[in-house]
Write an enzyme that holds these catalytic residues in place. Structure first.
Site, mmCIF file in Angstrom:
data_model
loop_
_atom_site.group_PDB
_atom_site.id
_atom_site.type_symbol
_atom_site.label_atom_id
_atom_site.label_comp_id
_atom_site.label_asym_id
_atom_site.label_seq_id
_atom_site.Cartn_x
_atom_site.Cartn_y
_atom_site.Cartn_z
ATOM 1 N N GLY A 180 0.830 -1.206 0.000
ATOM 2 C CA GLY A 180 0.000 0.000 0.000
ATOM 3 C C GLY A 180 0.857 1.245 0.000
ATOM 4 O O GLY A 180 2.058 1.179 -0.287
ATOM 5 N N ASN A 181 0.260 2.380 0.273
ATOM 6 C CA ASN A 181 1.041 3.619 0.401
ATOM 7 C C ASN A 181 0.362 4.547 1.401
ATOM 8 O O ASN A 181 -0.686 4.215 1.946
ATOM 9 C CB ASN A 181 1.245 4.266 -0.977
ATOM 10 C CG ASN A 181 -0.066 4.712 -1.591
ATOM 11 O OD1 ASN A 181 -0.741 5.596 -1.092
ATOM 12 N ND2 ASN A 181 -0.452 4.055 -2.690
ATOM 13 N N ARG A 182 0.950 5.715 1.621
ATOM 14 C CA ARG A 182 0.522 6.585 2.715
ATOM 15 C C ARG A 182 -0.647 7.510 2.391
ATOM 16 O O ARG A 182 -0.988 8.366 3.203
ATOM 17 C CB ARG A 182 1.699 7.460 3.155
ATOM 18 C CG ARG A 182 2.850 6.689 3.750
ATOM 19 C CD ARG A 182 3.991 7.635 4.066
ATOM 20 N NE ARG A 182 5.137 6.918 4.562
ATOM 21 C CZ ARG A 182 5.283 6.515 5.828
ATOM 22 N NH1 ARG A 182 4.358 6.777 6.709
ATOM 23 N NH2 ARG A 182 6.366 5.849 6.189
ATOM 24 N N ALA A 214 -3.459 7.745 -5.234
ATOM 25 C CA ALA A 214 -2.097 7.216 -5.331
ATOM 26 C C ALA A 214 -2.226 5.738 -5.706
ATOM 27 O O ALA A 214 -2.297 4.853 -4.841
ATOM 28 C CB ALA A 214 -1.374 7.390 -4.008
#
Ligand code: PMT
Length: 231
Positions: free
Chosen positions: A28-30, A94
């Site tokens: 995943g990402n932030r 994102a």
């Protein structure tokens, strides 16, 4: 006074995507979704008909916004494309660039003596580029560029490569802008123009971005020229 967007159909993507590795792990990402949700809320306040395609986030649905929740890049791709036709697409999500080649049906176990694990990743489909190349292409397609360095060079590259009308670049990996933060600063690029917005709250930036979108739509050639009656 802010530009009215009444009558426009706007699709916004927001948040991260999660790419599952096995039943308990993912890549995943932030992204918190704050930027995309602020844009969706501001567009709905201006009278637009807003479809929000959201990755896994903890954000309340803005008023008068039709929300679809997704998890992976593939699901976001399908949801965004099925939200067309639209007048404007804003890609604030994102989206993962890579996803595991295969999903392990049961939890991957450590093997005795194994010091590392190699995951095979494959490219995801580029939602923004596919929207820009779609037969039902929105009149205005806006992408974001999240960069840690050489912001302008990479952002201009994305403007050309993905064939979009506007790129909103933001610096990531620093405090006070980009991922998770309540504030941000944007550098906007379009063919023949650029503008800096902020630093400011994501709500203030969302409004300024929509003003610019209103200006760019007004500057575009109408799709069909007015009909002249011939005798
Ligand atoms: O969600 P927040 O915590 O508020 O943070 C906001 C943000 C930093 C996530 C947001 O402002 C932002 O920059 N969003 C885009 C993040 C990103 O993935 O940038 P990128 O430079 O990797 O991608 C460029 C563009 O291509 C983006 O519009 C992205 O949505 C799109 N893309 C990328 C890959 C892919 N497979 N499909 C895409 O559509």
């Amino acid at each position: 006074m802010s530009t009215s967007l009444a009558g426009l159909r706007i699709v916004v993507s927001a948040g991260p995507t999660y790419e599952d590795i096995d039943p308990v792990r993912f890549i995943g990402n932030r992204s918190s979704g704050k930027m995309g949700f602020a844009i969706a809320a501001a567009a709905a306040q201006r009278g637009a008909q807003v479809r929000l395609i959201a990755g896994p986030v903890h954000q309340p649905t803005p008023r008068d916004v039709q929300r679809t929740d997704v998890r992976s890049a593939a699901q976001m791709h399908a949801a965004v494309l099925s939200a067309l036709p639209a007048d404007v697409y804003i890609g604030a999500a994102a989206v993962a660039d890579f996803t595991p080649r295969s999903f392990a049906g049961s939890k991957i176990k450590k093997q005795p003596g194994e010091e590392g694990l190699t995951l095979q990743l494959v490219r995801t489909r580029d939602i923004l580029a596919d929207v820009a190349a779609h037969p039902q292409r929105p009149r205005l397609v806006l992408g974001f560029a999240a960069e840690t360095d050489e912001v302008e060079r990479y952002a201009r590259g994305k403007l050309e490569r993905k064939r979009v009308d506007l790129i909103a670049a933001n610096r990531v990996g620093v405090e006070g802008s980009g991922f998770e933060s309540d504030d941000n600063a944007l550098q906007l690029f379009w063919p023949g123009g650029e503008r800096a917005l902020g630093p400011a709250s994501k709500q203030v930036l969302a409004d300024a971005l929509l003003d610019l979108i209103g200006e760019r739509l007004a500057a575009m050639t109408p799709l069909a020229s007015p009909r002249t009656d011939q005798t």
